[in-house]
Design a protein around this motif. Structure first.
Motif, PDB file in Angstrom:
ATOM      1  N   GLU A 184       0.835  -1.206   0.000  1.00 33.26           N
ATOM      2  CA  GLU A 184       0.000   0.000   0.000  1.00 33.26           C
ATOM      3  C   GLU A 184       0.871   1.258   0.000  1.00 33.26           C
ATOM      4  N   GLU A 185       1.989   1.206   0.739  1.00 31.42           N
ATOM      5  CA  GLU A 185       2.868   2.388   0.844  1.00 31.42           C
ATOM      6  C   GLU A 185       3.590   2.707  -0.464  1.00 31.42           C
ATOM      7  N   VAL A 186       3.817   1.671  -1.321  1.00 32.87           N
ATOM      8  CA  VAL A 186       4.575   1.939  -2.555  1.00 32.87           C
ATOM      9  C   VAL A 186       3.671   2.179  -3.761  1.00 32.87           C
ATOM     10  N   ILE A 187       2.349   2.069  -3.579  1.00 30.03           N
ATOM     11  CA  ILE A 187       1.416   2.263  -4.702  1.00 30.03           C
ATOM     12  C   ILE A 187       1.608   3.625  -5.386  1.00 30.03           C
ATOM     13  N   PRO A 188       1.668   4.766  -4.641  1.00 29.03           N
ATOM     14  CA  PRO A 188       1.832   6.070  -5.324  1.00 29.03           C
ATOM     15  C   PRO A 188       3.077   6.116  -6.222  1.00 29.03           C
ATOM     16  N   GLU A 189       4.169   5.513  -5.748  1.00 19.95           N
ATOM     17  CA  GLU A 189       5.413   5.503  -6.519  1.00 19.95           C
ATOM     18  C   GLU A 189       5.229   4.721  -7.825  1.00 19.95           C
ATOM     19  N   ILE A 190       4.557   3.571  -7.731  1.00 15.93           N
ATOM     20  CA  ILE A 190       4.330   2.727  -8.913  1.00 15.93           C
ATOM     21  C   ILE A 190       3.468   3.477  -9.936  1.00 15.93           C
ATOM     22  N   LEU A 191       2.366   4.052  -9.473  1.00 20.07           N
ATOM     23  CA  LEU A 191       1.420   4.699 -10.387  1.00 20.07           C
ATOM     24  C   LEU A 191       2.024   5.927 -11.053  1.00 20.07           C
ATOM     25  N   SER A 192       2.806   6.688 -10.296  1.00 21.65           N
ATOM     26  CA  SER A 192       3.385   7.901 -10.897  1.00 21.65           C
ATOM     27  C   SER A 192       4.387   7.539 -11.990  1.00 21.65           C
ATOM     28  N   ARG A 193       5.143   6.472 -11.788  1.00 20.97           N
ATOM     29  CA  ARG A 193       6.129   6.062 -12.794  1.00 20.97           C
ATOM     30  C   ARG A 193       5.461   5.477 -14.044  1.00 20.97           C
ATOM     31  N   LEU A 194       4.292   4.869 -13.856  1.00 21.62           N
ATOM     32  CA  LEU A 194       3.590   4.255 -14.983  1.00 21.62           C
ATOM     33  C   LEU A 194       2.789   5.245 -15.829  1.00 21.62           C
ATOM     34  N   GLU A 195       2.707   6.479 -15.365  1.00 22.90           N
ATOM     35  CA  GLU A 195       1.875   7.456 -16.065  1.00 22.90           C
ATOM     36  C   GLU A 195       2.330   7.650 -17.517  1.00 22.90           C
ATOM     37  N   ASN A 196       1.352   7.582 -18.455  1.00 25.59           N
ATOM     38  CA  ASN A 196       1.608   7.801 -19.894  1.00 25.59           C
ATOM     39  C   ASN A 196       2.713   6.899 -20.448  1.00 25.59           C
ATOM     40  N   SER A 197       2.650   5.610 -20.122  1.00 30.04           N
ATOM     41  CA  SER A 197       3.690   4.690 -20.593  1.00 30.04           C
ATOM     42  C   SER A 197       3.087   3.346 -20.949  1.00 30.04           C
ATOM     43  N   TYR A 198       3.880   2.565 -21.657  1.00 32.28           N
ATOM     44  CA  TYR A 198       3.544   1.150 -21.842  1.00 32.28           C
ATOM     45  C   TYR A 198       3.938   0.395 -20.578  1.00 32.28           C
ATOM     46  N   PHE A 199       3.101  -0.563 -20.184  1.00 29.81           N
ATOM     47  CA  PHE A 199       3.447  -1.478 -19.084  1.00 29.81           C
ATOM     48  C   PHE A 199       4.158  -2.668 -19.732  1.00 29.81           C
ATOM     49  N   VAL A 200       5.447  -2.833 -19.407  1.00 30.04           N
ATOM     50  CA  VAL A 200       6.266  -3.870 -20.044  1.00 30.04           C
ATOM     51  C   VAL A 200       6.675  -4.911 -19.011  1.00 30.04           C
ATOM     52  N   ALA A 201       6.563  -6.179 -19.372  1.00 28.96           N
ATOM     53  CA  ALA A 201       7.049  -7.246 -18.489  1.00 28.96           C
ATOM     54  C   ALA A 201       7.286  -8.498 -19.310  1.00 28.96           C
ATOM     55  N   HIS A 202       8.088  -9.389 -18.750  1.00 33.36           N
ATOM     56  CA  HIS A 202       8.330 -10.704 -19.362  1.00 33.36           C
ATOM     57  C   HIS A 202       7.295 -11.644 -18.761  1.00 33.36           C
ATOM     58  N   HIS A 203       6.306 -12.080 -19.567  1.00 35.40           N
ATOM     59  CA  HIS A 203       5.062 -12.714 -19.099  1.00 35.40           C
ATOM     60  C   HIS A 203       4.233 -11.642 -18.393  1.00 35.40           C
ATOM     61  N   VAL A 204       3.739 -10.712 -19.168  1.00 39.41           N
ATOM     62  CA  VAL A 204       3.118  -9.508 -18.615  1.00 39.41           C
ATOM     63  C   VAL A 204       1.905  -9.824 -17.740  1.00 39.41           C
ATOM     64  N   GLN A 205       1.163 -10.875 -18.060  1.00 40.17           N
ATOM     65  CA  GLN A 205      -0.044 -11.172 -17.276  1.00 40.17           C
ATOM     66  C   GLN A 205       0.298 -11.513 -15.831  1.00 40.17           C
ATOM     67  N   PHE A 206       1.477 -12.090 -15.601  1.00 42.95           N
ATOM     68  CA  PHE A 206       1.886 -12.424 -14.230  1.00 42.95           C
ATOM     69  C   PHE A 206       2.112 -11.150 -13.409  1.00 42.95           C
ATOM     70  N   ASP A 207       2.991 -10.271 -13.902  1.00 45.37           N
ATOM     71  CA  ASP A 207       3.323  -9.053 -13.145  1.00 45.37           C
ATOM     72  C   ASP A 207       2.126  -8.108 -13.060  1.00 45.37           C
ATOM     73  N   LEU A 208       1.420  -7.950 -14.190  1.00 43.79           N
ATOM     74  CA  LEU A 208       0.247  -7.079 -14.209  1.00 43.79           C
ATOM     75  C   LEU A 208      -0.841  -7.622 -13.271  1.00 43.79           C
ATOM     76  N   GLY A 209      -0.993  -8.955 -13.259  1.00 46.43           N
ATOM     77  CA  GLY A 209      -1.998  -9.572 -12.386  1.00 46.43           C
ATOM     78  C   GLY A 209      -1.717  -9.300 -10.929  1.00 46.43           C
ATOM     79  N   PHE A 210      -0.458  -9.418 -10.520  1.00 45.77           N
ATOM     80  CA  PHE A 210      -0.100  -9.176  -9.114  1.00 45.77           C
ATOM     81  C   PHE A 210      -0.268  -7.699  -8.755  1.00 45.77           C
ATOM     82  N   ILE A 211       0.166  -6.804  -9.648  1.00 47.68           N
ATOM     83  CA  ILE A 211       0.028  -5.360  -9.371  1.00 47.68           C
ATOM     84  C   ILE A 211      -1.457  -4.998  -9.258  1.00 47.68           C
ATOM     85  N   ASN A 212      -2.266  -5.455 -10.213  1.00 49.94           N
ATOM     86  CA  ASN A 212      -3.702  -5.130 -10.182  1.00 49.94           C
ATOM     87  C   ASN A 212      -4.404  -5.722  -8.972  1.00 49.94           C
TER      88      ASN A 212
END
Length: 921
Positions: free
Chosen positions: A71-99
């Motif tokens: 919960e404490e690191v959510i603002p940092e994650i969201l601000s860095r992701l602003e106006n960008s592609y979300f990139v990952a190796h097996h994106v559904q895994f990382d995106l699933g955990f973040i979401n």
């Protein structure tokens, strides 16, 4: 260029919906093709970190105790992701955990466009050996400092992303345009990535000499084929001394090369056999360097005399080794030019015309097929061979390949615009100009059966992995048919959606064909369902299992009530197929009379008619005709589709056919392998291949110091399998495997003779482990091909690999990756195996002992192959643990032990032999 943010997370497990949580996050930002920012944090989970995760990542509970919560690191994650592609190796895994984490704390899901580097890598690097991040990094020369740590993985994925983008920008417009037509069937946001690149390239004239641009394709331009004619101007002994002797040429290109007397001896033996027009059997033990030992005399003799040499191997792996290792070495070593060409069967090569047709049709929404098409588009800008073995296709892609291989195109008109670009025809032309042609046993035997119409002419041959020749020849002089191959042939004409060759026919013809196809499908289903039922009746009395668990049962064409029903159904099916072939043939004649300009359509129809005629012949031979000297059997799935039946017929003796159609017609054939003898005798091999006793024989010992590199351990207190009760034996085997694994840190290959025993052992070992100390990989249980399972085994520090028949040979795991080999049972073929039973019966009729003349030599040669998996270099060391007490308790056990290199053997209680292993390591 857009902004890309690469994310990698380490977690307590794989399933956020089951409560698994993030314990580490790494983020790397890419802007304008450069890494501009990095972010890393550990995360405190609400649960304990499992020991397996700590072993994998190195992250301990103590390390995260002062870390922030997610919960404490959510603002940092969201601000860095602003106006960008979300990139990952097996994106559904990382995106699933973040979401999942965002949802837990009341935030909405991330809506960014996403970019999966696995999918992009599969398309853009279609020849990569694996798409695991560590192996992909190695393939692309990306340093991976700290695998399974979030920031290190994110940095590697970021560098991979840059390589992907760079490659996209470098691709020809034609390839990108074709790729763009597939984007809606892929998972990542390809449209947004490709459109700006296409817009930029649309108005650039950048066609280079590197590619052949044709019909909207960019195809790697081939180098002109040139023949070589050169006489080495020295005698062979002088040549070998200059090359392999003290201070020879080989020392200049191979640091630390050690002279191998057995290698030189083998080379001279082959040269003499060629010169004196005689056949030769050569057993060259592991470490001899036999590939070089046979290529050198083959090249020299061919250049000296102008005679072509055919080299045949059994495995693709050995072909790859010759092409990637030995031949480039010889090109650097030898002071004269030579040409070597690899030639495979038509099914291995891409048909450009068939691929164009499939690409131009309405694209199926099947993801694997769209991915396969995309991969091939990129591959066309790279490949010089068009050989499928270069590709890493998804599973459905391998099925799709059948539609687009050179075999599927039938006979190509030499006047066709695609003919000059045909990969298969090019390989054939290159082979005609080469001194050495490398092929495989399957094509060699098909060529023999077809009166030498497929391969370039030759009178000299080298058969490597020669212990496989009998089985491969038997298959190619035999027949096989199954329900699925009939369905596949029918679907080429018209599938259930009305697609196929018939799409080019008139509605009247199409309707007539559809009616008869439905009847054929129905009758084929009825026949094969009844065969399945009948096979289960037969297996009540006698059956065996193959190494993937199919039930095998021998059958004979007879006049029983069951078989009369089968004959009636087979005759009706044959009648319908003949009627169908007649209809298609008549329509083809009408097309020809009208002067159709679709030569390709006529070629496809001709190919299909040929397939159906073969089907008729096979049905008659397999189900209506009884011939002596042949064995017929069925294989059925224990569970699955009721019509999943595979029919086989093979000659009981192939030796006489091989002798008359091959050995008698060729001037000199060299048969070599590490395993051709039993207790120093070639008799079994000669008998099976039809070779006379006058054939030259040579046994070349290994340069390895087996007495110092290997310990052979045999417990004398293992339970004995009696009356089919194997429960205690399996338990003891599993306990020994885990005890040895603790000594060797895994690094263990366990060889089984039964898939059923492997499966039972796999699950017992998984239950017996206190934690996930070892990665246990089981053939047929863990998904993947043999090579994929081997790569996975090598990727883990502590792993146990369990395999059946195909793992007894051709699996090379050199160095510290393999320290322990466990042989569970002596590899006797089950006496109920149809081929064995038929051969044994035939040997009995000759007044000989089937055990001594068939079962034992087969098992000894197989055992030697299994033993050979352990020591693959002069620095390897390890233990071989044999669970089967028959090797010391039975009189015939000495044949196994005396057929091995001289190694120290310990026979004692299990506890004591394991203690000995512990002390030795």
């Amino acid at each position: 260029m857009e902004k890309f943010v690469v994310i990698d997370v380490e977690t307590t497990g794989n399933r956020p919906e089951k409560g698994d949580e993030i314990i580490e996050i790494g983020m790397v930002t890419i802007e304008n093709g450069r890494i501009t920012d990095q972010y890393h944090t550990l995360v405190l989970p609400s649960q304990q970190i499992p020991p397996f995760i700590t072993n994998l990542t190195g992250i301990t509970q103590d390390e995260v105790k002062d870390a922030p919560s997610f919960e404490e690191v959510i603002p940092e994650i969201l601000s860095r992701l602003e106006n960008s592609y979300f990139v990952a190796h097996h994106v559904q895994f990382d995106l699933g955990f973040i979401n999942h984490g965002l949802k837990r704390y009341g935030y909405g899901s991330i809506q960014n466009k996403y970019f999966d580097t696995v999918e992009f890598s599969r398309v853009l690097f279609p020849t990569a050996p694996s798409y695991k991040l560590s192996q992909l990094a190695s393939f692309l020369d990306i340093q991976h400092e700290n695998p399974h740590r979030a920031l290190s993985d994110a940095l590697v994925t970021a560098k991979l992303t840059i390589k992907i983008l760079d490659k996209l920008y470098a691709l020809p417009y034609e390839t990108l345009d074709r790729l763009h037509s597939l984007h809606k069937f892929l998972k990542s946001n390809w449209e947004e990535i490709l459109s700006p690149i296409l817009d930029q390239k649309k108005y650039e004239w950048n066609q280079t000499e590197e590619f052949d641009y044709y019909r909207g394709f960019a195809i790697k331009k081939q180098k002109p084929i040139e023949g070589v004619s050169h006489n080495p101007f020295m005698n062979f002994d002088t040549f070998l001394t200059k090359l392999l002797g003290e201070n020879g040429w080989i020392h200049e290109v191979m640091e630390g090369y050690e002279e191998r007397p057995s290698q030189t001896k083998m080379a001279k033996t082959i040269y003499d056999a060629f010169s004196n027009k005689k056949h030769s059997l050569i057993e060259a033990e592991t470490g001899t360097g036999k590939s070089l030992a046979y290529l050198l005399p083959a090249i020299f003799y061919s250049l000296q005399t102008g005679e072509r040499v055919m080299v045949s191997t059994h495995t693709i792996q050995l072909q790859s080794q010759l092409l990637e290792k030995e031949i480039p070495l010889l090109k650097r070593l030898l002071p004269f030019p030579f040409e070597i060409t690899l030639l495979k069967g038509k099914q291995h090569y891409l048909s450009l015309s068939r691929f164009e047709q499939e690409l131009n049709q309405d694209i199926e929404s099947n993801y694997d097929i769209a991915l396969t098409k995309a991969m091939i588009l990129i591959w066309l800008t790279e490949t010089l061979t068009g050989d499928i073995d270069e590709l890493q296709l998804p599973s459905s892609g391998l099925i799709f390949w059948k539609k687009i291989s050179a075999e599927a195109e039938g006979v190509v008109d030499p006047k066709s615009s695609w003919f000059s670009r045909s990969f298969y025809q090019r390989a054939r032309r290159a082979a005609q100009r080469s001194q050495i042609v490398i092929t495989n046993h399957a094509l060699l035997c098909t060529d023999i059966r077809n009166d030498y119409t497929l391969l370039p002419s030759y009178d000299l041959a080298i058969i490597d992995e020669a212990h496989h020749l009998e089985n491969v020849a038997s298959k190619h002089f035999g027949i096989t048919l199954d329900y699925f191959s009939i369905q596949y042939a029918l679907n080429r004409i018209m599938d259930k959606d009305g697609k196929g060759i018939v799409e080019n026919f008139s509605n009247q013809v199409k309707n007539g064909i559809e009616t008869i196809l439905e009847e054929i499908r129905f009758d084929a289903d009825q026949l094969f369902s009844y065969l399945s039922y009948y096979s289960k009746e037969l297996t009540k009395h006698q059956s065996s299992f193959n190494d993937v668990g199919r039930i095998q049962v021998e059958y004979k064409v007879n006049e029983s009530e069951y078989w009369l029903a089968i004959k009636e159904m087979a005759n009706r099916l044959i009648f319908l197929i003949r009627e169908f072939v007649h209809q298609i043939y008549q329509y083809t004649q009408q097309l020809k009379e009208k002067g159709t300009d679709s030569r390709d359509l006529l070629d496809q129809i001709d190919y299909s008619l040929e397939q159906f005629q073969q089907m008729i012949d096979s049905l008659e031979e397999l189900l209506l005709v009884d011939r002596s000297g042949e064995v017929k059997w069925m294989e059925v799935q224990g569970s699955g589709a009721k019509n999943a039946v595979f029919l086989y017929q093979e000659p009981i003796h192939i030796g006489a056919k091989l002798y008359s159609s091959f050995f008698e017609k060729k001037n000199s054939v060299i048969l070599t392998s590490a395993t051709l003898t039993m207790k120093g005798s070639f008799q079994y091999t000669k008998d099976r291949l039809g070779l006379p006793n006058t054939v030259h024989e040579e046994i070349l010992s290994s340069p390895y110091r087996y007495e110092q590199q290997v310990k052979l351990l045999i417990p004398n207190d293992f339970p004995i399998i009696s009356n089919g009760d194997e429960h205690e034996f399996i338990d003891a085997t599993c306990e020994a495997i885990l005890s040895l694994a603790k000594i060797t840190d895994g690094k263990m290959l366990v060889l089984f003779t039964s898939y059923d025993m492997l499966r039972k052992s796999y699950y017992i070992i998984k239950e017996m482990m206190d934690d996930d100390s070892y990665m246990v990989i089981g053939q047929g249980i863990t998904s993947g091909s043999r090579s994929r399972l081997k790569k996975n085994f090598q990727a883990f520090d502590k792993a146990i690999l369990m395999g059946t028949s195909s793992f007894w040979e051709g699996v090379d795991i050199p160095g510290e990756d393999l320290s322990c080999l466990v042989i569970v049972r002596l590899p006797f073929m089950p006496p109920t195996h149809p081929i064995y039973a038929a051969k044994a019966e035939d040997i009995k009729k000759q007044g000989k002992n089937p055990f001594m003349n068939l079962a034992l030599p087969q098992a000894v040669i197989r055992f030697k192959q299994g033993f050979g998996r352990l020591i693959r270099s002069s620095t390897d060391r390890g233990i071989v643990f044999v669970c089967d007490q028959r090797i010391v308790q039975k009189q015939y056990g000495k044949y196994f032990l005396e057929s091995l290199p001289k190694v120290p053997v310990t026979v004692d209680e299990t506890r004591k032999v394991i203690e000995k292993a512990s002390k030795w390591f």
